[in-house]
Design a protein around this motif. Structure first.
Motif: not given
Length: 262
Positions: A119, A131-132, A135, A203, A205, A209-212, A214
């Motif tokens: 992520g 977040e992706k 970005d 990760y 928290e 911050n962490f955004h998985m 796909e």
């Protein structure tokens, strides 16, 4: 006078005998401790999970575990060159397969013990919203950290994901390579990069911050483990693998985001 001399000699003899017995016992205990030492080469993404599992394994067996965490590719090279490890836990099954082809592991011990995820991580006070993957192209993002894809499976997965969404080439000028996934996290924690791609298992928290990402954007991170066939601790090594896959180890691995096969 003779009686006094005899007593002195007896005391000295007894004293020397005690020293000899203590020395012999100490040597015996050290030998026992040596027999219960396990050296495990493990991928960096396992740092948190294996440290917790290892502590419980030590409590159950009385063994001492020494972990060497690092890039899977570099650890595999060390084993191929004779490094004295008992167990190898890789982040990519390919590296264990290669050791098997070189007859360096016990084939029947090779086990897929987990599947990992990656992520995007940033610092909590980061002013830029990331977040992706797309970005990361924002001009405000100056540096992006990933593990070196040449020898680190999580770095290779990051590269594949960036290629799949079509931004790998555009990001070349921003990329900073960690030796392994722990180094990559360190780049983020120290503020040397605006973002990085790390393992879900690292990760925390309260730190980032962490955004998985796909999972269909990269090849599955199938992680494999095996006993090195030069080990002098075969039974204990096999027990360690069973422990990871068993009722104690499995929920701990899952708590760090790993998918553990049945």
């Amino acid at each position: 006078m003779k009686t006094f001399t005899f007593k002195v000699l007896a005391i000295i003899t007894l004293f020397l005998l005690i020293i000899f017995i203590n020395s012999a016992c100490s040597t015996e205990y050290n030998e026992i401790a040596d027999k219960l030492e396990l050296k495990v080469a493990a991928a960096s993404d396992l740092t948190l999970a294996f440290t917790e599992v290892g502590s419980l394994f030590e409590e159950e067996t009385g063994a001492t575990i020494t972990f060497s965490f690092g890039s899977t590719g570099q650890l595999a090279d060390q084993i191929a060159n004779g490094a004295p490890f008992n167990v190898f836990a890789a982040a990519n099954i390919k590296f264990v397969d290669q050791l098997n082809e070189k007859d360096l592991i016990f084939p029947d011990t090779q086990t897929t013990y987990a599947f990992g995820r990656i992520g995007i991580a940033t610092l909590p006070d980061q002013p830029i919203v990331i977040e992706k993957l797309e970005d990361l192209l924002q001009p405000e993002v100056v540096k992006v950290a990933i593990a070196n894809p040449d020898h680190a499976p999580y770095g290779l997965a990051a590269k594949q994901a960036l290629e799949t969404v079509g931004i790998w080439e555009e990001l070349q000028g921003k990329l900073v390579y960690g030796r392994n996934i722990s180094d990559t996290l360190a780049f983020i924690e120290t503020g040397n990069v605006e973002a990085g791609i790390i393992a879900l298992s690292l990760y925390q928290e309260d730190i980032v911050n962490f955004h998985m990402i796909e999972e269909n954007l990269h090849t599955p991170l199938e992680q494999s483990i095996a006993v090195i066939n030069e080990t002098n601790q075969e039974e204990l090594s096999r027990k360690f693998i069973d422990f990871i896959m068993g009722p104690v180890g499995k929920p701990i691995m899952e708590s760090y985001g790993f998918v553990v096969p049945e």
